[in-house]
Scaffold this motif. Structure first.
Motif, PDB file in Angstrom:
ATOM      1  N   ILE A   1       0.480  -1.341   0.268  1.00 57.43           N
ATOM      2  CA  ILE A   1       0.400   0.121   0.188  1.00 57.43           C
ATOM      3  C   ILE A   1       0.842   1.125   0.085  1.00 57.43           C
ATOM      4  O   ILE A   1       0.336   2.669  -1.186  1.00 57.43           O
ATOM      5  CB  ILE A   1      -0.400   0.012   0.982  1.00 57.43           C
ATOM      6  N   ALA A   2       2.051   0.794   1.186  1.00 52.20           N
ATOM      7  CA  ALA A   2       2.810   2.580   0.991  1.00 52.20           C
ATOM      8  C   ALA A   2       3.547   3.116  -0.632  1.00 52.20           C
ATOM      9  O   ALA A   2       3.510   3.805  -0.835  1.00 52.20           O
ATOM     10  CB  ALA A   2       4.024   2.085   1.279  1.00 52.20           C
ATOM     11  N   GLY A   3       3.869   1.314  -0.799  1.00 49.89           N
ATOM     12  CA  GLY A   3       4.843   1.942  -2.377  1.00 49.89           C
ATOM     13  C   GLY A   3       3.646   1.619  -3.716  1.00 49.89           C
ATOM     14  O   GLY A   3       4.008   3.319  -4.267  1.00 49.89           O
ATOM     15  N   MET A   4       2.707   1.190  -3.503  1.00 47.29           N
ATOM     16  CA  MET A   4       1.451   2.018  -4.444  1.00 47.29           C
ATOM     17  C   MET A   4       1.496   4.249  -4.047  1.00 47.29           C
ATOM     18  O   MET A   4       0.882   4.484  -5.105  1.00 47.29           O
ATOM     19  CB  MET A   4       0.184   1.405  -4.319  1.00 47.29           C
ATOM     20  N   VAL A   5       0.967   4.447  -3.226  1.00 49.02           N
ATOM     21  CA  VAL A   5       0.605   5.459  -2.568  1.00 49.02           C
ATOM     22  C   VAL A   5       1.766   6.575  -3.131  1.00 49.02           C
ATOM     23  O   VAL A   5       1.481   7.700  -3.898  1.00 49.02           O
ATOM     24  CB  VAL A   5       0.117   5.744  -1.040  1.00 49.02           C
ATOM     25  N   LEU A   6       3.209   6.457  -2.725  1.00 46.82           N
ATOM     26  CA  LEU A   6       4.537   6.341  -2.871  1.00 46.82           C
ATOM     27  C   LEU A   6       4.241   6.429  -4.962  1.00 46.82           C
ATOM     28  O   LEU A   6       4.857   8.182  -5.614  1.00 46.82           O
ATOM     29  CB  LEU A   6       5.483   6.223  -2.337  1.00 46.82           C
ATOM     30  N   THR A   7       4.039   5.439  -5.539  1.00 50.92           N
ATOM     31  CA  THR A   7       4.171   6.252  -6.559  1.00 50.92           C
ATOM     32  C   THR A   7       2.937   6.508  -8.136  1.00 50.92           C
ATOM     33  O   THR A   7       3.103   7.441  -8.436  1.00 50.92           O
ATOM     34  CB  THR A   7       3.540   4.295  -7.096  1.00 50.92           C
TER      35      THR A   7
ATOM     36  N   MET B   1       1.830  11.082 -10.198  1.00 49.60           N
ATOM     37  CA  MET B   1       1.339  13.146 -10.154  1.00 49.60           C
ATOM     38  C   MET B   1       2.381  14.114 -10.148  1.00 49.60           C
ATOM     39  O   MET B   1       1.560  15.120 -11.068  1.00 49.60           O
ATOM     40  CB  MET B   1      -0.133  12.920  -8.696  1.00 49.60           C
ATOM     41  N   MET B   2       3.864  14.182  -8.833  1.00 50.88           N
ATOM     42  CA  MET B   2       4.396  15.003  -9.319  1.00 50.88           C
ATOM     43  C   MET B   2       4.668  15.362 -11.053  1.00 50.88           C
ATOM     44  O   MET B   2       5.066  16.057 -11.118  1.00 50.88           O
ATOM     45  CB  MET B   2       5.136  15.146  -8.699  1.00 50.88           C
ATOM     46  N   VAL B   3       5.350  14.278 -11.092  1.00 52.15           N
ATOM     47  CA  VAL B   3       5.530  14.410 -12.369  1.00 52.15           C
ATOM     48  C   VAL B   3       4.462  14.862 -13.543  1.00 52.15           C
ATOM     49  O   VAL B   3       5.454  16.082 -14.517  1.00 52.15           O
ATOM     50  CB  VAL B   3       6.083  13.474 -13.166  1.00 52.15           C
ATOM     51  N   ALA B   4       3.253  14.516 -13.654  1.00 54.90           N
ATOM     52  CA  ALA B   4       2.437  14.557 -14.537  1.00 54.90           C
ATOM     53  C   ALA B   4       2.355  16.498 -14.223  1.00 54.90           C
ATOM     54  O   ALA B   4       2.250  16.902 -15.427  1.00 54.90           O
ATOM     55  CB  ALA B   4       1.620  14.111 -14.785  1.00 54.90           C
ATOM     56  N   SER B   5       2.476  17.051 -13.311  1.00 54.41           N
ATOM     57  CA  SER B   5       2.145  18.504 -12.910  1.00 54.41           C
ATOM     58  C   SER B   5       3.642  19.115 -12.966  1.00 54.41           C
ATOM     59  O   SER B   5       3.203  20.206 -14.180  1.00 54.41           O
ATOM     60  CB  SER B   5       1.879  18.248 -11.305  1.00 54.41           C
ATOM     61  N   PHE B   6       4.826  18.265 -13.222  1.00 53.55           N
ATOM     62  CA  PHE B   6       5.767  19.284 -14.023  1.00 53.55           C
ATOM     63  C   PHE B   6       5.816  19.448 -15.660  1.00 53.55           C
ATOM     64  O   PHE B   6       5.632  20.456 -15.940  1.00 53.55           O
ATOM     65  CB  PHE B   6       6.994  18.519 -13.661  1.00 53.55           C
TER      66      PHE B   6
END
Length: 115
Positions: free
Chosen positions: A45-51, A56-61
């Protein structure tokens, strides 16, 4: 009659033992599966959330870069990045370099000619 009752008791005892053995085996298998998932799932779950956050950050950039570049182009500016610095090139039909007065001081301004 005694033999029939004895055979019935033997059958019932045998069936009960077999049922208890199979049920215990099934419960042990399920419990080990549950223990495994309880060990793995927090990390999964932590890995999926971090991914998800990272994507989202990369797409936003990339979206921000795209919007910034297209907005600069609409205003008649071209951005060129070089090792020594970033340059803005003016498009003569759309922009004019002027000297403006702001707050009592002379500053260099770019005037954008609206269509």
């Amino acid at each position: 009659m005694k033999n029939i009752v004895g055979a019935a008791q033997h059958t019932i005892a045998s069936d009960t033992r077999r049922f208890q053995t199979e049920t215990a085996s099934l419960f042990e298998t399920r419990l080990s599966s549950i223990r495994l998932w309880l060990t793995i799932s927090p990390w999964l779950i932590a890995g999926m959330v971090l991914t998800g956050i990272a994507s989202m950050m990369v797409a936003s950039f990339f979206w921000t870069v795209h919007l910034t570049r297209s907005e600069l182009t609409e205003m008649g500016l071209t951005r060129i990045e070089r090792p020594e610095g970033t340059w803005l090139i003016l498009d003569p039909p759309k922009t004019r370099l002027r000297t403006c007065t702001m707050g009592g001081q002379s500053v260099t301004c770019i005037r954008i000619e609206e269509d």
